[in-house]
Design a protein around this motif. Structure first.
Motif, PDB file in Angstrom:
ATOM      1  N   PRO A 267      -6.371 -27.892 -26.679  1.00 41.03           N
ATOM      2  CA  PRO A 267      -6.853 -29.204 -26.194  1.00 41.03           C
ATOM      3  C   PRO A 267      -6.017 -30.379 -26.696  1.00 41.03           C
ATOM      4  CG  PRO A 267      -8.344 -28.257 -27.843  1.00 41.03           C
ATOM      5  CD  PRO A 267      -7.386 -27.186 -27.468  1.00 41.03           C
ATOM      6  N   ARG A 268      -5.358 -30.216 -27.866  1.00 42.89           N
ATOM      7  CA  ARG A 268      -4.564 -31.326 -28.401  1.00 42.89           C
ATOM      8  C   ARG A 268      -3.335 -31.613 -27.552  1.00 42.89           C
ATOM      9  NH1 ARG A 268      -2.876 -26.883 -31.445  1.00 42.89           N
ATOM     10  NH2 ARG A 268      -0.572 -26.664 -31.588  1.00 42.89           N
ATOM     11  N   TRP A 269      -2.969 -30.670 -26.668  1.00 42.44           N
ATOM     12  CA  TRP A 269      -1.823 -30.901 -25.780  1.00 42.44           C
ATOM     13  C   TRP A 269      -2.159 -31.851 -24.626  1.00 42.44           C
ATOM     14  CZ3 TRP A 269       0.615 -25.343 -24.868  1.00 42.44           C
ATOM     15  CH2 TRP A 269       1.205 -24.926 -26.065  1.00 42.44           C
ATOM     16  N   HIS A 270      -3.446 -32.046 -24.355  1.00 45.05           N
ATOM     17  CA  HIS A 270      -3.876 -32.909 -23.245  1.00 45.05           C
ATOM     18  C   HIS A 270      -3.084 -32.604 -21.969  1.00 45.05           C
ATOM     19  CE1 HIS A 270      -6.293 -35.234 -26.038  1.00 45.05           C
ATOM     20  NE2 HIS A 270      -5.228 -35.372 -26.816  1.00 45.05           N
ATOM     21  N   PRO A 271      -3.164 -31.380 -21.448  1.00 47.21           N
ATOM     22  CA  PRO A 271      -2.341 -30.994 -20.289  1.00 47.21           C
ATOM     23  C   PRO A 271      -2.670 -31.820 -19.046  1.00 47.21           C
ATOM     24  CG  PRO A 271      -4.034 -29.346 -20.714  1.00 47.21           C
ATOM     25  CD  PRO A 271      -4.063 -30.293 -21.875  1.00 47.21           C
ATOM     26  N   ARG A 272      -1.622 -32.203 -18.348  1.00 40.70           N
ATOM     27  CA  ARG A 272      -1.735 -32.952 -17.108  1.00 40.70           C
ATOM     28  C   ARG A 272      -0.799 -32.311 -16.077  1.00 40.70           C
ATOM     29  NH1 ARG A 272      -5.127 -34.667 -20.059  1.00 40.70           N
ATOM     30  NH2 ARG A 272      -5.684 -36.838 -20.498  1.00 40.70           N
ATOM     31  N   ALA A 273      -1.003 -32.651 -14.821  1.00 46.47           N
ATOM     32  CA  ALA A 273      -0.127 -32.156 -13.759  1.00 46.47           C
ATOM     33  C   ALA A 273       0.280 -33.299 -12.856  1.00 46.47           C
ATOM     34  CB  ALA A 273      -0.818 -31.063 -12.951  1.00 46.47           C
ATOM     35  N   ALA A 274       1.487 -33.211 -12.319  1.00 47.58           N
ATOM     36  CA  ALA A 274       1.994 -34.150 -11.314  1.00 47.58           C
ATOM     37  C   ALA A 274       2.878 -33.344 -10.382  1.00 47.58           C
ATOM     38  CB  ALA A 274       2.777 -35.276 -11.978  1.00 47.58           C
ATOM     39  N   TRP A 275       3.385 -33.990  -9.326  1.00 44.95           N
ATOM     40  CA  TRP A 275       4.296 -33.313  -8.398  1.00 44.95           C
ATOM     41  C   TRP A 275       5.664 -33.978  -8.485  1.00 44.95           C
ATOM     42  CZ3 TRP A 275       3.329 -28.910  -5.631  1.00 44.95           C
ATOM     43  CH2 TRP A 275       2.001 -28.460  -5.637  1.00 44.95           C
ATOM     44  N   ASP A 276       6.685 -33.151  -8.545  1.00 43.26           N
ATOM     45  CA  ASP A 276       8.070 -33.628  -8.673  1.00 43.26           C
ATOM     46  C   ASP A 276       8.598 -33.974  -7.277  1.00 43.26           C
ATOM     47  OD1 ASP A 276      10.466 -34.255  -9.780  1.00 43.26           O
ATOM     48  OD2 ASP A 276      11.043 -32.201 -10.295  1.00 43.26           O
ATOM     49  N   VAL A 277       8.085 -35.063  -6.721  1.00 37.78           N
ATOM     50  CA  VAL A 277       8.334 -35.383  -5.316  1.00 37.78           C
ATOM     51  C   VAL A 277       9.770 -35.840  -5.041  1.00 37.78           C
ATOM     52  CG1 VAL A 277       5.922 -35.938  -4.861  1.00 37.78           C
ATOM     53  CG2 VAL A 277       7.459 -37.732  -5.650  1.00 37.78           C
ATOM     54  N   ASP A 278      10.489 -36.233  -6.066  1.00 36.04           N
ATOM     55  CA  ASP A 278      11.844 -36.768  -5.859  1.00 36.04           C
ATOM     56  C   ASP A 278      12.929 -35.710  -6.007  1.00 36.04           C
ATOM     57  OD1 ASP A 278      10.913 -39.386  -5.435  1.00 36.04           O
ATOM     58  OD2 ASP A 278      10.741 -39.698  -7.603  1.00 36.04           O
ATOM     59  N   HIS A 279      12.551 -34.470  -6.298  1.00 34.07           N
ATOM     60  CA  HIS A 279      13.546 -33.418  -6.519  1.00 34.07           C
ATOM     61  C   HIS A 279      13.147 -32.169  -5.738  1.00 34.07           C
ATOM     62  CE1 HIS A 279      13.883 -36.066 -10.093  1.00 34.07           C
ATOM     63  NE2 HIS A 279      15.180 -35.858  -9.936  1.00 34.07           N
ATOM     64  N   PRO A 280      13.614 -32.072  -4.483  1.00 35.18           N
ATOM     65  CA  PRO A 280      13.266 -30.897  -3.673  1.00 35.18           C
ATOM     66  C   PRO A 280      13.917 -29.629  -4.219  1.00 35.18           C
ATOM     67  CG  PRO A 280      14.875 -32.278  -2.547  1.00 35.18           C
ATOM     68  CD  PRO A 280      14.436 -33.043  -3.764  1.00 35.18           C
ATOM     69  N   PRO A 281      13.291 -28.464  -3.946  1.00 36.36           N
ATOM     70  CA  PRO A 281      12.038 -28.295  -3.216  1.00 36.36           C
ATOM     71  C   PRO A 281      10.844 -28.762  -4.035  1.00 36.36           C
ATOM     72  CG  PRO A 281      12.741 -26.193  -4.102  1.00 36.36           C
ATOM     73  CD  PRO A 281      13.862 -27.156  -4.374  1.00 36.36           C
ATOM     74  N   LEU A 282       9.822 -29.216  -3.331  1.00 32.19           N
ATOM     75  CA  LEU A 282       8.648 -29.785  -3.974  1.00 32.19           C
ATOM     76  C   LEU A 282       7.949 -28.758  -4.858  1.00 32.19           C
ATOM     77  CD1 LEU A 282       6.678 -32.200  -4.161  1.00 32.19           C
ATOM     78  CD2 LEU A 282       5.481 -31.247  -2.166  1.00 32.19           C
ATOM     79  N   ARG A 283       7.731 -29.122  -6.110  1.00 33.61           N
ATOM     80  CA  ARG A 283       7.032 -28.270  -7.065  1.00 33.61           C
ATOM     81  C   ARG A 283       6.218 -29.151  -8.019  1.00 33.61           C
ATOM     82  NH1 ARG A 283       8.588 -25.243  -3.831  1.00 33.61           N
ATOM     83  NH2 ARG A 283       9.578 -23.189  -4.064  1.00 33.61           N
ATOM     84  N   PRO A 284       5.157 -28.591  -8.624  1.00 35.90           N
ATOM     85  CA  PRO A 284       4.396 -29.367  -9.598  1.00 35.90           C
ATOM     86  C   PRO A 284       5.072 -29.396 -10.967  1.00 35.90           C
ATOM     87  CG  PRO A 284       3.371 -27.224  -9.282  1.00 35.90           C
ATOM     88  CD  PRO A 284       4.536 -27.287  -8.331  1.00 35.90           C
ATOM     89  N   LEU A 285       4.670 -30.371 -11.757  1.00 35.73           N
ATOM     90  CA  LEU A 285       5.127 -30.501 -13.136  1.00 35.73           C
ATOM     91  C   LEU A 285       3.929 -30.342 -14.064  1.00 35.73           C
ATOM     92  CD1 LEU A 285       7.354 -33.701 -12.814  1.00 35.73           C
ATOM     93  CD2 LEU A 285       8.195 -31.375 -13.164  1.00 35.73           C
ATOM     94  N   LEU A 286       4.125 -29.640 -15.160  1.00 33.12           N
ATOM     95  CA  LEU A 286       3.150 -29.599 -16.246  1.00 33.12           C
ATOM     96  C   LEU A 286       3.600 -30.604 -17.292  1.00 33.12           C
ATOM     97  CD1 LEU A 286       0.734 -28.300 -17.756  1.00 33.12           C
ATOM     98  CD2 LEU A 286       2.387 -26.693 -18.734  1.00 33.12           C
ATOM     99  N   ILE A 287       2.708 -31.499 -17.697  1.00 36.55           N
ATOM    100  CA  ILE A 287       3.045 -32.561 -18.635  1.00 36.55           C
ATOM    101  C   ILE A 287       2.122 -32.450 -19.844  1.00 36.55           C
ATOM    102  CG2 ILE A 287       3.252 -35.056 -18.933  1.00 36.55           C
ATOM    103  CD1 ILE A 287       3.555 -35.204 -15.844  1.00 36.55           C
ATOM    104  N   LEU A 288       2.723 -32.388 -21.028  1.00 33.07           N
ATOM    105  CA  LEU A 288       1.977 -32.225 -22.273  1.00 33.07           C
ATOM    106  C   LEU A 288       2.186 -33.429 -23.181  1.00 33.07           C
ATOM    107  CD1 LEU A 288       3.038 -28.518 -23.029  1.00 33.07           C
ATOM    108  CD2 LEU A 288       1.025 -29.298 -21.736  1.00 33.07           C
TER     109      LEU A 288
END
Length: 329
Positions: A36-57
């Protein structure tokens, strides 16, 4: 060995695959549980095809450390995946999601009273005793298995989360045995090869195997899956709570992100720019304008909305590849 980083591109998760979206949700749940201390978040790497999600800690971590933490969280979450035949028959397992309304009510009440939020989330994503027909509950629209071809949804939902890794690949000295973390690494950070002879939920569009336009009969081909993806997806399902909704003379189930028109079910998800927690993603999935496309969600950082349809293929059901909903701008 990768360098520690706070941002990790999830190369295995394609934006038009429902299974991949559930994997993303399951990954965030597993990491929230284990780290839980990592506070995981997600976003999409829309500016760098092919489109994929990002895991952000919140902390820099190596890829394998993330996979090991996800595997640890998966082991903890798996304890919540037990489906008895009734509230009185704990030792007898239920195979299909076809409880009577009375039994469903007892199981849901017990889950609510046990003060185990994770377990309650699992049950609330499967059914509601207020929605059903002929004294049988209506299953979540994401349930595609009702015994056809000896495929049983609750049986798989209890088994797959507890199966750390697929059987060894190959034979003899050439056999390759994966750990739980390595299995998740394949699902998250590599293109899927679907080599595993393990059960699946039919959420992956690649499981739609038809005769049309084929040079041979696909029915005799051995079905293989991406085991780590199905395991994480099982942990993502509890994010998609179902609720009863009046439709004409019947009460039907409604699920976060889902729409039902003329008995055709579709599921939508957003593609967003900013780092979002599971709570924020749930809010996006519940937005009343989601099914209309990205126009009304631009102010929330949503770039696209993808939609998949549930289809019938003979006695089986599948989900299609998700297509972008045109913007009304």
């Amino acid at each position: 060995m990768t360098e520690p980083s706070r941002r990790h591109r999830l190369a295995g998760l394609e934006p038009d695959n429902l299974l991949a979206i559930l994997v993303l949700l399951g990954l965030l749940r597993a990491l929230q549980t284990a780290r839980p201390r990592w506070h995981p978040r997600a976003a999409w790497d829309v500016d760098h095809p092919p489109l994929r999600p990002l895991l952000i800690l919140s902390e820099s971590e190596e890829v394998m450390a993330i996979c090991e933490a996800a595997a640890e969280g998966a082991t903890t979450l798996a304890d919540d995946y037990s489906f008895p035949r009734s509230a009185e028959a704990e030792a007898e397992a239920q195979s299909d999601l076809n409880y009577t309304s009375a039994t469903a009510r007892k199981l849901l009440v017990r889950a609510a009273n046990d003060q185990n939020r994770r377990c309650a989330d699992v049950w609330s994503a499967l059914m509601c005793d207020a929605a059903g027909k002929d004294d049988k509950i209506e299953a979540t629209p994401l349930c595609l298995l009702f015994g056809q071809g000896h495929q049983h949804f609750l049986d798989r939902l209890a088994t797959i989360p507890r199966t750390d890794a697929p059987p060894p690949r190959g034979r003899g000295k050439n056999a390759v045995t994966l750990s739980a973390a390595e299995t998740l690494h394949e699902a998250l950070f590599k293109p899927w090869t679907r080599q595993d002879p393990t059960p699946a939920f039919r959420w992956d569009p690649s499981e739609d195997v038809r005769y049309a336009l084929r040079a041979d009969d696909p029915s005799g081909q051995k079905s293989t899956t991406q085991h780590g993806a199905n395991r994480l997806a099982a942990f993502g399902l509890p994010i998609l709570t179902v609720t009863p909704a009046q439709r004409g003379a019947r009460v039907r189930l409604q699920v976060l992100g889902g729409t039902l028109e003329r008995n055709e079910f579709a599921f939508c998800w957003p593609i967003w720019r900013g780092a979002a927690s599971l709570t924020a993603i749930r809010a996006l999935l519940s937005h009343p304008g989601l099914a209309r496309g990205p126009s009304s969600l631009r102010y929330l950082g949503v770039e696209e909305v993808r939609r998949t349809r549930r289809i019938g293929v003979g006695k089986f059901m599948n989900f299609t590849r998700a297509e972008p909903i045109p913007s009304a701008d």
